[in-house]
Design a protein around this motif. Structure first.
Motif, PDB file in Angstrom:
ATOM      1  N   TYR A   1       3.628   1.727  -1.093  1.00  0.00           N
ATOM      2  CA  TYR A   1       4.279   1.842  -2.557  1.00  0.00           C
ATOM      3  C   TYR A   1       3.328   2.416  -3.562  1.00  0.00           C
ATOM      4  CZ  TYR A   1       9.223   0.898  -2.097  1.00  0.00           C
ATOM      5  OH  TYR A   1      10.729   1.035  -1.624  1.00  0.00           O
ATOM      6  N   HIS A   2       2.043   1.817  -3.328  1.00  0.00           N
ATOM      7  CA  HIS A   2       0.974   1.940  -4.420  1.00  0.00           C
ATOM      8  C   HIS A   2       0.617   3.407  -4.230  1.00  0.00           C
ATOM      9  CE1 HIS A   2      -2.427   1.337  -6.978  1.00  0.00           C
ATOM     10  NE2 HIS A   2      -3.220   1.544  -5.945  1.00  0.00           N
ATOM     11  N   ASN A   3       0.510   3.952  -2.844  1.00  0.00           N
ATOM     12  CA  ASN A   3       0.045   5.426  -2.619  1.00  0.00           C
ATOM     13  C   ASN A   3       1.060   6.252  -3.101  1.00  0.00           C
ATOM     14  OD1 ASN A   3      -2.273   4.468  -1.204  1.00  0.00           O
ATOM     15  ND2 ASN A   3      -1.209   4.418   0.683  1.00  0.00           N
ATOM     16  N   GLN A   4       2.519   5.943  -3.025  1.00  0.00           N
ATOM     17  CA  GLN A   4       3.527   6.925  -3.709  1.00  0.00           C
ATOM     18  C   GLN A   4       3.514   7.021  -5.137  1.00  0.00           C
ATOM     19  OE1 GLN A   4       6.400   8.491  -1.778  1.00  0.00           O
ATOM     20  NE2 GLN A   4       4.885   8.144   0.155  1.00  0.00           N
TER      21      GLN A   4
ATOM     22  N   PRO B   1       0.637   5.873  -7.782  1.00  0.00           N
ATOM     23  CA  PRO B   1      -0.808   5.687  -8.016  1.00  0.00           C
ATOM     24  C   PRO B   1      -0.948   5.194  -9.183  1.00  0.00           C
ATOM     25  CG  PRO B   1      -0.555   8.070  -7.853  1.00  0.00           C
ATOM     26  CD  PRO B   1       0.601   7.235  -7.183  1.00  0.00           C
ATOM     27  N   ASN B   2      -0.245   5.262 -10.147  1.00  0.00           N
ATOM     28  CA  ASN B   2      -0.329   4.774 -11.559  1.00  0.00           C
ATOM     29  C   ASN B   2       0.212   3.309 -11.754  1.00  0.00           C
ATOM     30  OD1 ASN B   2      -1.108   7.092 -12.520  1.00  0.00           O
ATOM     31  ND2 ASN B   2       0.896   8.095 -13.039  1.00  0.00           N
ATOM     32  N   THR B   3       0.757   2.674 -10.631  1.00  0.00           N
ATOM     33  CA  THR B   3       1.214   1.325 -10.784  1.00  0.00           C
ATOM     34  C   THR B   3      -0.112   0.469 -10.164  1.00  0.00           C
ATOM     35  OG1 THR B   3       1.804   1.559  -8.339  1.00  0.00           O
ATOM     36  CG2 THR B   3       3.604   1.897  -9.894  1.00  0.00           C
ATOM     37  N   THR B   4       0.013  -0.972 -10.498  1.00  0.00           N
ATOM     38  CA  THR B   4      -1.042  -1.757  -9.791  1.00  0.00           C
ATOM     39  C   THR B   4      -0.182  -2.463  -8.845  1.00  0.00           C
ATOM     40  OG1 THR B   4      -0.361  -3.528 -10.996  1.00  0.00           O
ATOM     41  CG2 THR B   4      -2.145  -2.079 -11.924  1.00  0.00           C
ATOM     42  N   LYS B   5      -0.692  -2.815  -7.649  1.00  0.00           N
ATOM     43  CA  LYS B   5      -0.332  -3.874  -6.540  1.00  0.00           C
ATOM     44  C   LYS B   5       0.169  -4.926  -6.991  1.00  0.00           C
ATOM     45  CE  LYS B   5      -3.327  -1.813  -2.947  1.00  0.00           C
ATOM     46  NZ  LYS B   5      -4.347  -1.969  -1.780  1.00  0.00           N
TER      47      LYS B   5
ATOM     48  N   ASP C   1       0.947  -1.291   0.088  1.00  0.00           N
ATOM     49  CA  ASP C   1       0.197   0.214  -0.177  1.00  0.00           C
ATOM     50  C   ASP C   1       0.770   1.180   0.054  1.00  0.00           C
ATOM     51  OD1 ASP C   1      -2.367  -1.145  -0.146  1.00  0.00           O
ATOM     52  OD2 ASP C   1      -2.729  -1.185   1.972  1.00  0.00           O
TER      53      ASP C   1
END
Length: 204
Positions: A58-61, A63-67, A56
């Motif tokens: 890294y995803h919040n940092q 946001p264009n990525t997927t988990k 979460d």
């Protein structure tokens, strides 16, 4: 006289592609680790963050990525486990000449991938070779901090002078050597753990 052997895991038994995670993260637009990211990485490796919280973050940092893509990038470092290395450690365990311990900086994502990739039977066969199977995220300590080596020595009543630690990272072996532990800073691609008794024959 060496009585105890402490082995690292990655690039000692399982092969690693160390640049792979950075390469895959770069494809996701993550080109550098900030101090906060390094802090989170180390906390996760010590088991001080859950996998969910880590992903979460890294995803919040970013946001264009997927988990899923973040998890795949994180696990890209992990490669194969040559059978001859399993046979080597199994024979050592069978011979019972040395106390065998494993001490690895790792995390839940990596171990989960390994258990799935290897299968439960192979993973358990490997782990059973060792008297202790220490993973940093389970004991909340990580190399090269001196306290992780002190913990292993104390918990298992080991004498540093009778102990050899094998690791592929100089920072880790230097830290252990400062405590009087014998070390082998193994160079992946040039040396192999199965050549232990040839390479370090002066200790045996």
């Amino acid at each position: 006289m060496i009585k105890n052997l402490i082995f690292d895991f990655g690039d000692i038994f399982i092969n690693l592609d160390k640049p792979a995670t950075a390469r895959e993260l770069e494809r996701l637009g993550i080109t550098d680790f900030t101090p906060e990211m390094v802090e989170k990485n180390q906390a996760y490796e010590k088991g001080l963050m859950t996998t969910e919280a880590f992903v979460d973050f890294y995803h919040n940092q970013f946001p264009n990525t997927t988990k899923a893509s973040l998890i795949d990038a994180w696990n890209a470092i992990l490669l194969d486990f040559p059978k001859y290395r399993l046979e080597f450690i199994q024979q050592l365990a069978k011979d019972k000449k040395y106390r065998l311990l494993l001490l690895s900086n790792t995390n839940d994502l990596h171990i989960s991938w390994i258990q799935h990739d290897w299968g439960t039977e192979l993973y358990n066969e490997f782990a059973a070779c060792f008297e202790q199977f220490y993973l940093s995220h389970e004991i909340n300590l990580r190399k090269p901090d001196a306290n992780i080596y002190e913990f292993v020595l104390r918990e298992n009543d080991l004498k540093a002078s009778e102990t050899l630690f094998i690791d592929d990272t100089a920072e880790n072996t230097d830290s252990a050597a400062n405590l009087g532990i014998h070390v082998w800073n193994l160079i992946p691609g040039e040396e192999d753990v199965v050549d232990l008794f040839t390479h370090k024959k002066s200790l045996f």
